[in-house]
Design a protein around this motif. Structure first.
Motif, mmCIF file in Angstrom:
data_model
loop_
_atom_site.group_PDB
_atom_site.id
_atom_site.type_symbol
_atom_site.label_atom_id
_atom_site.label_comp_id
_atom_site.label_asym_id
_atom_site.label_seq_id
_atom_site.Cartn_x
_atom_site.Cartn_y
_atom_site.Cartn_z
ATOM 1 N N SER A 24 -12.020 29.212 41.720
ATOM 2 C CA SER A 24 -12.586 28.894 40.401
ATOM 3 C C SER A 24 -13.991 28.326 40.517
ATOM 4 N N ASP A 25 -14.358 27.835 41.720
ATOM 5 C CA ASP A 25 -15.702 27.311 41.952
ATOM 6 C C ASP A 25 -16.650 28.360 42.539
ATOM 7 N N VAL A 26 -16.137 29.543 42.845
ATOM 8 C CA VAL A 26 -16.978 30.594 43.425
ATOM 9 C C VAL A 26 -17.797 31.236 42.309
ATOM 10 N N GLN A 27 -19.105 31.110 42.417
ATOM 11 C CA GLN A 27 -20.000 31.647 41.393
ATOM 12 C C GLN A 27 -20.653 32.961 41.798
ATOM 13 N N ASN A 47 -15.131 35.689 39.611
ATOM 14 C CA ASN A 47 -14.539 35.859 38.283
ATOM 15 C C ASN A 47 -15.560 36.312 37.247
ATOM 16 N N SER A 48 -16.829 35.997 37.516
ATOM 17 C CA SER A 48 -17.882 36.315 36.548
ATOM 18 C C SER A 48 -18.334 37.768 36.600
ATOM 19 N N LEU A 49 -18.007 38.479 37.686
ATOM 20 C CA LEU A 49 -18.408 39.881 37.847
ATOM 21 C C LEU A 49 -19.882 40.078 37.499
ATOM 22 N N ARG A 50 -20.715 39.296 38.132
ATOM 23 C CA ARG A 50 -22.156 39.342 37.834
ATOM 24 C C ARG A 50 -22.732 40.700 38.238
ATOM 25 N N SER A 51 -23.614 41.220 37.418
ATOM 26 C CA SER A 51 -24.205 42.526 37.679
ATOM 27 C C SER A 51 -25.155 42.466 38.862
ATOM 28 N N LEU A 52 -25.289 43.596 39.554
ATOM 29 C CA LEU A 52 -26.129 43.695 40.738
ATOM 30 C C LEU A 52 -27.183 44.772 40.550
ATOM 31 N N ALA A 85 -28.004 32.632 35.863
ATOM 32 C CA ALA A 85 -26.918 32.023 35.094
ATOM 33 C C ALA A 85 -26.931 30.541 35.427
ATOM 34 N N THR A 86 -26.676 29.708 34.446
ATOM 35 C CA THR A 86 -26.690 28.266 34.674
ATOM 36 C C THR A 86 -25.759 27.877 35.817
ATOM 37 N N ALA A 87 -24.635 28.572 35.937
ATOM 38 C CA ALA A 87 -23.646 28.247 36.961
ATOM 39 C C ALA A 87 -24.156 28.484 38.382
ATOM 40 N N ALA A 202 -33.171 23.080 38.254
ATOM 41 C CA ALA A 202 -32.413 24.113 37.526
ATOM 42 C C ALA A 202 -33.374 25.087 36.858
ATOM 43 N N GLY A 203 -33.830 26.056 37.612
ATOM 44 C CA GLY A 203 -34.723 27.060 37.058
ATOM 45 C C GLY A 203 -33.956 28.229 36.469
#
Length: 256
Positions: A24-27, A47-52, A85-87, A202-203
């Motif tokens: 749950s902490d893996v961003q 979990n976020s399935l961030r686009s590449l 992403a802020t995370a 936090a950029g």
């Protein structure tokens, strides 16, 4: 009557994986095998399935990998990017950045190779890179650069000379626990240093892998992109994950 489980029979490693208690902490999680070992994957595996987005010479490689059936190949041109992403910002909390790294060749004296960075004019947050020093035997160092105010470079590093071998995968990890920053190579604790209560800026820069860092910026001179292969790149935010010497992952990282 005794009931035997797959674990009792020794089949667990080949048939299944234990879940990651910190998932749950893996961003960000870029695993080998993403895209089933062929083609260019559209998303990473958190979990976020961030686009590449792949650019330049970045691609997948099915002939070189640490686990599974593929890795990610770079030739110091371009890289892999996922949007801000802020995370993905690190703040003042615990975190762990890790990857299997297989460089294609030795670096020249004062040479650099960026592994992962959230470090552009949109915000100088943090950057992880390899640096080969000048002087006696030209040892290698793993650097963690960051700013707290988007303008002043802060930097910590550890000697990884015994853990840098061209065409060989080594596991590198950097973890923050409270006010301590630790550097690891192949599970060995190399150094524990004080990062204090500093807030890492936090950029809004994207997160990039293997991509060169240009100038001007607080680093003061450019850092070249990475040439070689990366496998199982994981960013954990909110947990240090490693606080003492450990055995590096023996299987592909779980995505659950």
């Amino acid at each position: 009557m005794t009931t035997l489980t797959l674990r009792d029979l020794g089949f667990l490693a080949s048939s299944s994986q234990e879940p990651d208690p910190l998932f749950s902490d893996v961003q960000f999680l870029l695993r080998n095998g993403t895209g089933n070992g062929s083609g260019i994957p559209a998303n990473e595996d958190s979990n976020s399935l961030r686009s590449l987005t792949f650019s330049g010479g970045a691609t997948t490689a099915t002939t070189v990998f640490k686990y599974g059936n593929s890795s990610f190949s770079f030739n110091a041109t371009g890289g892999i990017e996922t949007p801000h992403a802020t995370a993905l910002n690190l703040g003042t909390g615990d975190f762990c950045i890790e990857a299997w790294v297989r460089p294609s060749a030795d670096l020249a004296s004062t040479g650099t190779a960026v592994l992962l960075a959230k470090y552009t004019s949109l915000g100088y947050s943090y950057a992880v890179y390899i640096y080969r020093s000048q002087g006696a035997s030209n040892p290698y160092f793993l650097f963690f650069d960051y700013t707290s105010n988007n303008s002043t470079r802060l930097s910590l590093n550890a000697n990884i000379d015994a853990y840098y071998t061209p065409l060989v995968f080594s596991h590198y990890a950097i973890s923050r626990e409270g006010t301590s920053l630790r550097f690891f190579a192949n599970g060995d604790l190399l150094s524990t240093q004080t990062i204090g209560t500093t807030t890492i800026y936090a950029g809004t820069a994207p997160l990039r892998l293997a991509t060169a860092i240009g100038t001007p910026n607080p680093i003061t001179f450019a850092r070249a992109g990475f040439s070689g292969h990366l496998d199982d790149v994981r960013l954990t935010v909110g947990a240090a994950r490693y606080t003492a010497a450990f055995t590096p992952p023996q299987l592909q990282l779980p995505n659950f």
